[in-house]
Write an enzyme that holds these catalytic residues in place. Sequence first.
Site, mmCIF file in Angstrom:
data_model
loop_
_atom_site.group_PDB
_atom_site.id
_atom_site.type_symbol
_atom_site.label_atom_id
_atom_site.label_comp_id
_atom_site.label_asym_id
_atom_site.label_seq_id
_atom_site.Cartn_x
_atom_site.Cartn_y
_atom_site.Cartn_z
ATOM 1 N N ARG A 126 -9.642 1.605 12.624
ATOM 2 C CA ARG A 126 -8.417 0.833 12.490
ATOM 3 C C ARG A 126 -7.667 0.987 13.798
ATOM 4 O O ARG A 126 -8.290 0.972 14.845
ATOM 5 C CB ARG A 126 -7.614 1.262 11.253
ATOM 6 C CG ARG A 126 -7.656 2.709 10.956
ATOM 7 C CD ARG A 126 -7.633 3.075 9.472
ATOM 8 N NE ARG A 126 -6.639 2.403 8.684
ATOM 9 C CZ ARG A 126 -6.089 2.920 7.608
ATOM 10 N NH1 ARG A 126 -6.400 4.145 7.248
ATOM 11 N NH2 ARG A 126 -5.231 2.250 6.894
ATOM 12 N N PRO A 158 0.718 -1.244 0.000
ATOM 13 C CA PRO A 158 0.000 0.000 0.000
ATOM 14 C C PRO A 158 0.747 1.295 0.000
ATOM 15 O O PRO A 158 0.390 2.162 -0.751
ATOM 16 C CB PRO A 158 -0.884 -0.079 1.205
ATOM 17 C CG PRO A 158 -0.990 -1.494 1.498
ATOM 18 C CD PRO A 158 0.219 -2.130 0.977
ATOM 19 N N GLU A 159 1.649 1.572 0.853
ATOM 20 C CA GLU A 159 2.053 2.969 1.002
ATOM 21 C C GLU A 159 3.143 3.358 -0.010
ATOM 22 O O GLU A 159 3.639 2.533 -0.757
ATOM 23 C CB GLU A 159 2.455 3.241 2.453
ATOM 24 C CG GLU A 159 1.329 2.875 3.416
ATOM 25 C CD GLU A 159 1.606 3.190 4.852
ATOM 26 O OE1 GLU A 159 2.079 4.294 5.131
ATOM 27 O OE2 GLU A 159 1.345 2.337 5.709
ATOM 28 N N LYS A 213 0.188 6.905 -3.829
ATOM 29 C CA LYS A 213 0.053 5.452 -3.971
ATOM 30 C C LYS A 213 -0.499 5.055 -5.340
ATOM 31 O O LYS A 213 -0.760 3.884 -5.578
ATOM 32 C CB LYS A 213 -0.851 4.905 -2.860
ATOM 33 C CG LYS A 213 -0.408 5.325 -1.456
ATOM 34 C CD LYS A 213 -1.438 4.964 -0.395
ATOM 35 C CE LYS A 213 -1.192 5.755 0.875
ATOM 36 N NZ LYS A 213 -2.276 5.562 1.867
#
Length: 293
Positions: free
Chosen positions: A276, A2-3, A61
Amino acid sequence: MPELPEVEVVRAGLAPAVTGARVEGVEVLDARSIARHDGDAAAFEAALVGRTLGAPERRGKFLWVPIRDGADALLAHLGMSGQVLVREPGAAPDRHTRIRLLLDQPVHGPIEIRFADQRIFGGLAVRPLVAADGGRAVPDQAAHISLDPIDADFDASVVARRLRRRRQGVKAALLDQTLVSGIGNIYADEALWRSRLHYATPGERLTQARALALLADVRDVLEQALAEGGTSFDAQYVNVNGQAGYFEHSLHAYGRGGQPCHRCGATMVREPWANRSSTRCPRCQRRPRGIAV
DNA sequence: ACGAGCACCTGACTGC
DNA sequence: TGCAGTCAGGTGCTCG
């Protein structure tokens, strides 16, 4: 993957494989992975086959490969679990492969690109390029994304001022891709630990110097992670050759709940945050006065 | 403006 | 062994 560091690892690995390559074939194995394409699998294939690809680019991203002699690009977002793998044609199958591209690369010959994605939050799409800030061409679906901290045109003083106009907590601001792009839950926690800031500190409480220091910590952690090949907790996060990065060993905050702070020794705490979680040092990163969490 | 909640998904892991 | 619940690095939408 992801990042930003993980996506940049993919972009860099993809560059020699796709630049100047002609698309010979496309196979969409799961149409959910082209949900953001404006058309069905046949249209996606038709938009690519016979075309020649340029050098891959990235903002935050979002990753894309311009299609030569046209105004479109092949856009990729990896979501939570996407991978782009460069393989020999006919190589052993990779788990969760959703799309295959067969390329003819002038230097390397035939190459197979595989888009694999366990959770299918990511995907591929052919999208028109539009003019974004700085006059640079980006895919329409990435036009709202701000410059990332390792972009040559990133202006930290401008972003710091925008951050300081926000009442929201700094972590939420760092994760807002329209303010600054490329940061996710790992690197937000890492940068906040480096800056000794609590996630709920309102942006408007930061001095310009403090905001600039935070953005410098963000840039530093992203660059260090990139130099170490990204963060890989498990087999999901790998480069185009399927190899893991090493930054996991350099983490100070993310995933370290219950362990001693590397700076002061206090026990790190993991707290629920925005559906989260967030990990911080309760001594180095104290809750700001008057802010409920 | 901003936070909260949810939707989109699979799979690994935990506890009963 | 099985089953329910929880959790995971993202994005984008609606609803207050």
